[in-house]
Design an enzyme around this catalytic site. Structure first.
Site, PDB file in Angstrom:
ATOM      1  N   GLY A  17       0.806  -1.211   0.000  1.00 37.05           N
ATOM      2  CA  GLY A  17       0.000   0.000   0.000  1.00 37.05           C
ATOM      3  C   GLY A  17       0.838   1.260   0.000  1.00 37.05           C
ATOM      4  O   GLY A  17       0.572   2.204  -0.750  1.00 37.05           O
ATOM      5  N   SER A 131      -0.081  -6.754 -10.258  1.00 35.10           N
ATOM      6  CA  SER A 131       1.022  -7.708 -10.260  1.00 35.10           C
ATOM      7  C   SER A 131       2.360  -6.991 -10.378  1.00 35.10           C
ATOM      8  O   SER A 131       2.491  -6.014 -11.113  1.00 35.10           O
ATOM      9  CB  SER A 131       0.875  -8.681 -11.433  1.00 35.10           C
ATOM     10  OG  SER A 131       1.974  -9.573 -11.470  1.00 35.10           O
ATOM     11  N   LYS A 185      -6.204 -11.824 -12.859  1.00 38.90           N
ATOM     12  CA  LYS A 185      -5.021 -11.829 -11.993  1.00 38.90           C
ATOM     13  C   LYS A 185      -4.780 -13.223 -11.409  1.00 38.90           C
ATOM     14  O   LYS A 185      -3.633 -13.676 -11.287  1.00 38.90           O
ATOM     15  CB  LYS A 185      -5.196 -10.804 -10.871  1.00 38.90           C
ATOM     16  CG  LYS A 185      -4.091 -10.803  -9.796  1.00 38.90           C
ATOM     17  CD  LYS A 185      -2.712 -10.548 -10.374  1.00 38.90           C
ATOM     18  CE  LYS A 185      -1.675 -10.159  -9.328  1.00 38.90           C
ATOM     19  NZ  LYS A 185      -1.520 -11.077  -8.210  1.00 38.90           N
ATOM     20  N   HIS A 188      -3.242 -15.244 -14.092  1.00 42.62           N
ATOM     21  CA  HIS A 188      -1.845 -14.796 -14.194  1.00 42.62           C
ATOM     22  C   HIS A 188      -0.994 -15.533 -13.158  1.00 42.62           C
ATOM     23  O   HIS A 188       0.079 -16.053 -13.470  1.00 42.62           O
ATOM     24  CB  HIS A 188      -1.767 -13.286 -13.977  1.00 42.62           C
ATOM     25  CG  HIS A 188      -0.401 -12.770 -13.651  1.00 42.62           C
ATOM     26  ND1 HIS A 188       0.174 -12.904 -12.389  1.00 42.62           N
ATOM     27  CD2 HIS A 188       0.523 -12.119 -14.396  1.00 42.62           C
ATOM     28  CE1 HIS A 188       1.372 -12.387 -12.389  1.00 42.62           C
ATOM     29  NE2 HIS A 188       1.614 -11.891 -13.592  1.00 42.62           N
ATOM     30  N   ASN A 189      -1.478 -15.585 -11.921  1.00 48.23           N
ATOM     31  CA  ASN A 189      -0.705 -16.232 -10.859  1.00 48.23           C
ATOM     32  C   ASN A 189      -0.583 -17.736 -11.085  1.00 48.23           C
ATOM     33  O   ASN A 189       0.450 -18.338 -10.755  1.00 48.23           O
ATOM     34  CB  ASN A 189      -1.335 -15.944  -9.497  1.00 48.23           C
ATOM     35  CG  ASN A 189      -1.058 -14.531  -9.021  1.00 48.23           C
ATOM     36  OD1 ASN A 189      -0.792 -13.636  -9.824  1.00 48.23           O
ATOM     37  ND2 ASN A 189      -1.139 -14.311  -7.733  1.00 48.23           N
ATOM     38  N   GLU A 192       2.057 -18.199 -13.517  1.00 49.81           N
ATOM     39  CA  GLU A 192       3.316 -17.933 -12.803  1.00 49.81           C
ATOM     40  C   GLU A 192       3.794 -19.185 -12.065  1.00 49.81           C
ATOM     41  O   GLU A 192       4.990 -19.516 -12.102  1.00 49.81           O
ATOM     42  CB  GLU A 192       3.074 -16.788 -11.824  1.00 49.81           C
ATOM     43  CG  GLU A 192       4.239 -16.392 -10.952  1.00 49.81           C
ATOM     44  CD  GLU A 192       3.833 -15.345  -9.932  1.00 49.81           C
ATOM     45  OE1 GLU A 192       4.099 -15.566  -8.726  1.00 49.81           O
ATOM     46  OE2 GLU A 192       3.221 -14.321 -10.328  1.00 49.81           O
ATOM     47  N   TYR A 193       2.877 -19.893 -11.413  1.00 46.66           N
ATOM     48  CA  TYR A 193       3.229 -21.154 -10.741  1.00 46.66           C
ATOM     49  C   TYR A 193       3.850 -22.123 -11.742  1.00 46.66           C
ATOM     50  O   TYR A 193       4.881 -22.744 -11.462  1.00 46.66           O
ATOM     51  CB  TYR A 193       1.982 -21.802 -10.144  1.00 46.66           C
ATOM     52  CG  TYR A 193       1.615 -21.373  -8.744  1.00 46.66           C
ATOM     53  CD1 TYR A 193       1.528 -22.306  -7.730  1.00 46.66           C
ATOM     54  CD2 TYR A 193       1.319 -20.057  -8.443  1.00 46.66           C
ATOM     55  CE1 TYR A 193       1.152 -21.948  -6.436  1.00 46.66           C
ATOM     56  CE2 TYR A 193       0.945 -19.668  -7.164  1.00 46.66           C
ATOM     57  CZ  TYR A 193       0.859 -20.614  -6.158  1.00 46.66           C
ATOM     58  OH  TYR A 193       0.499 -20.242  -4.893  1.00 46.66           O
ATOM     59  N   LYS A 263       0.607 -19.011  -1.521  1.00 47.28           N
ATOM     60  CA  LYS A 263      -0.362 -18.099  -0.902  1.00 47.28           C
ATOM     61  C   LYS A 263      -1.796 -18.371  -1.366  1.00 47.28           C
ATOM     62  O   LYS A 263      -2.706 -17.652  -1.001  1.00 47.28           O
ATOM     63  CB  LYS A 263       0.016 -16.642  -1.195  1.00 47.28           C
ATOM     64  CG  LYS A 263       1.255 -16.187  -0.436  1.00 47.28           C
ATOM     65  CD  LYS A 263       1.464 -14.696  -0.539  1.00 47.28           C
ATOM     66  CE  LYS A 263       2.630 -14.233   0.318  1.00 47.28           C
ATOM     67  NZ  LYS A 263       2.876 -12.778   0.217  1.00 47.28           N
ATOM     68  N   ARG A 290       4.576 -28.109  -5.384  1.00 43.21           N
ATOM     69  CA  ARG A 290       4.838 -27.343  -4.157  1.00 43.21           C
ATOM     70  C   ARG A 290       4.294 -28.093  -2.940  1.00 43.21           C
ATOM     71  O   ARG A 290       4.929 -28.126  -1.878  1.00 43.21           O
ATOM     72  CB  ARG A 290       4.203 -25.953  -4.245  1.00 43.21           C
ATOM     73  CG  ARG A 290       4.837 -25.040  -5.266  1.00 43.21           C
ATOM     74  CD  ARG A 290       4.436 -23.596  -5.010  1.00 43.21           C
ATOM     75  NE  ARG A 290       4.827 -22.710  -6.103  1.00 43.21           N
ATOM     76  CZ  ARG A 290       4.701 -21.396  -6.085  1.00 43.21           C
ATOM     77  NH1 ARG A 290       4.185 -20.803  -5.016  1.00 43.21           N
ATOM     78  NH2 ARG A 290       5.080 -20.656  -7.113  1.00 43.21           N
TER      79      ARG A 290
END
Length: 481
Positions: A17, A131, A185, A188-189, A192-193, A263, A290
């Site tokens: 933030g 991101s 988003k 997107h993540n 990314e993984y 997360k 993971r």
């Protein structure tokens, strides 16, 4: 504050933030109001960055009073209950036409729920995926806002001032209504993984089959980063592999515990794709990898299980090139699966998502930024109704060229007993797509046998059932009712 002075406000002064607020304040034309539940924290941020000219509010009402209409506030607090609490506080002091933006990593279905609730007050609610991590928030992220077109008319120009820029274009676009921004988003993540797991598998092969040291593999990744694999993740992989641990003198990668955290956004991607009926096997295997890494007791108990043999590489350079091509082909599959999920999500939730625009805004600021994304933009520009990304001419040619190396790499991994779940599942998906006939016909026969689930035929229309417990004649499914 009797006279509104700020055109944008930020709630939540943790690192993301405060960095986003600093980014906003550094852009010409922006005056930023900041608020935090602990006022001391907001004051500390303002004191540490006097050049930003922050307007520190001591209450939610004072925060609202400091904002010019339509009031626009970006929430950067912990997902879940804390986000709902801030939304409720802002709704009490905002007016119809004002805009509340959730810039956190919210589950898109929560965003849909929140948007519906806030809409009834006349206030606009925007779920915006942001991101790029802490660095991106400060220096220019990729931003994926949903919400109404009316809210984007006000919000869009502000976000464009802080977004990363790729080839002269700000990495922000109006993704769609309600939860579309957070949905994209999330995907997107998920990609990314997959991207990270694929890179890790390539590293493992180079280390344990080719016998390269961590610094040598860093050099390989540097070389790869000058070609079609050029990306932020390839770049930082080389940086990580070069890092030496000060305490032991070993490569840092060798002293980091091999248990990867999560997360949740990768899990959300897989769960959502399952609900939509979209195979995202590369992403799923990355999530599972993971999870497996984080099961030390099970891994320890399995240490003595037999595995593969010793594999020697006759031509190290040729093997490195095979791994590179396997990585690139598998990466294409991960993105193709991700865009399949975006297409199905858009259908399910009524969003008009421009796939080429999404690829554009991922070119800068975000974690998966890569030159490769230009090829995706071009593919959707040439055919906006592209059924599957792998079928686009560029990607079809790329995997055609890479497939022999891809197969050799996986065979070598199997012989050596090295796990390559993302490489392997990506190739299996590719082979499944291109197969003229799949063994799903047998699965349908099994389902009909034990559950009378019926099946269709290749040679005539209709739905059928075999009387397995009777004379095994075939009847029309209509006759079963």
């Amino acid at each position: 504050m009797s006279q509104p002075q700020a055109n944008i406000g930020v709630v939540g002064m943790a690192v993301m933030g405060s960095n986003l607020a600093r980014n906003l304040a550094s852009r010409e034309g922006n005056t930023v109001a900041i608020y935090n539940r602990s006022v001391d924290k907001a004051r500390a941020v303002a004191d540490a960055h006097p050049e930003a000219g922050f307007l520190v509010a001591e209450s939610v009402q004072e925060f609202a009073d400091s904002l010019a209409r339509p009031r626009t506030a970006i929430i950067m607090v912990k997902a879940g209950g804390p986000t709902d609490a801030v939304i409720n506080q802002l709704v009490e002091v905002f007016e119809p036409g004002d805009i509340i933006v959730d810039g956190g990593n919210a589950l898109f279905t929560d965003t849909i729920r929140r948007e519906q609730a806030v809409r009834d007050t006349g206030i606009h609610f925007v779920g915006a995926g942001i991101s790029g991590g802490e660095e991106g928030a400060l220096n220019g992220p990729s931003i994926m806002p949903g919400g109404t077109a009316e809210s984007y008319a006000t919000l869009g120009p502000i976000l464009a001032t802080i977004a990363a820029v790729a080839e002269g274009e700000p990495c922000v676009t109006h993704v769609g209504t309600d939860g579309a921004g957070h949905f994209v988003k999330m995907i997107h993540n998920g990609i990314e993984y997959a991207d990270m797991q694929l890179i890790a598998e390539a590293y493992d092969l180079l280390r344990n089959v080719a016998g390269l040291s961590a610094p040598e593999i860093a050099d390989v990744f540097d070389e790869w980063n000058r070609g079609e694999l050029e990306s932020y993740l390839i770049e930082i992989t080389a940086e990580v592999l070069r890092q030496v641990d000060a305490a032991t003198g070993q490569p840092l990668v060798d002293v980091i515990l091999d248990q990867a955290g999560s997360k949740g956004t990768g899990v959300w991607t897989v769960q959502t794709a399952l609900g939509l009926g979209v195979p995202v096997s590369g992403i799923a295997e990355a999530v599972f990898a993971r999870a497996l890494s984080s099961k030390p007791a099970q891994r320890a108990a399995s240490r003595n299980l037999p595995g593969g043999g010793t594999v020697t590489v006759d031509n190290r350079d040729a093997f490195i090139e095979d791994v590179r091509q396997a990585l690139y082909a598998s990466k294409i599959v991960a993105y193709s699966q991700g865009f399949d999920a975006i297409i199905e999500g858009a259908k399910e939730y009524g969003w008009d998502i421009k796939k080429g625009d999404i690829a554009k805004i991922w070119r800068g600021g975000c974690i998966i930024r890569a030159q490769f994304l230009n090829r995706i933009t071009e593919a959707y520009a040439q055919d906006p109704n592209l059924v599957v990304l792998l079928a686009a001419p560029y990607f079809r040619d790329a995997v055609t060229q890479a497939q022999d190396a891809w197969r050799r790499t996986i065979i070598t991994a199997v012989q050596a007993g090295l796990p390559t779940p993302a490489f392997s599942s990506s190739l299996a998906y590719y082979d499944g797509l291109r197969a003229e006939r799949l063994p799903a016909s047998l699965v349908q026969g099994q389902r009909d046998f034990f559950g009378a689930h019926t099946y269709k035929r290749t040679d005539r229309d209709g739905t059928f059932h075999t009387l397995w417990s009777g004379d095994r004649s075939e009847i029309s499914a209509e006759d079963t009712h």
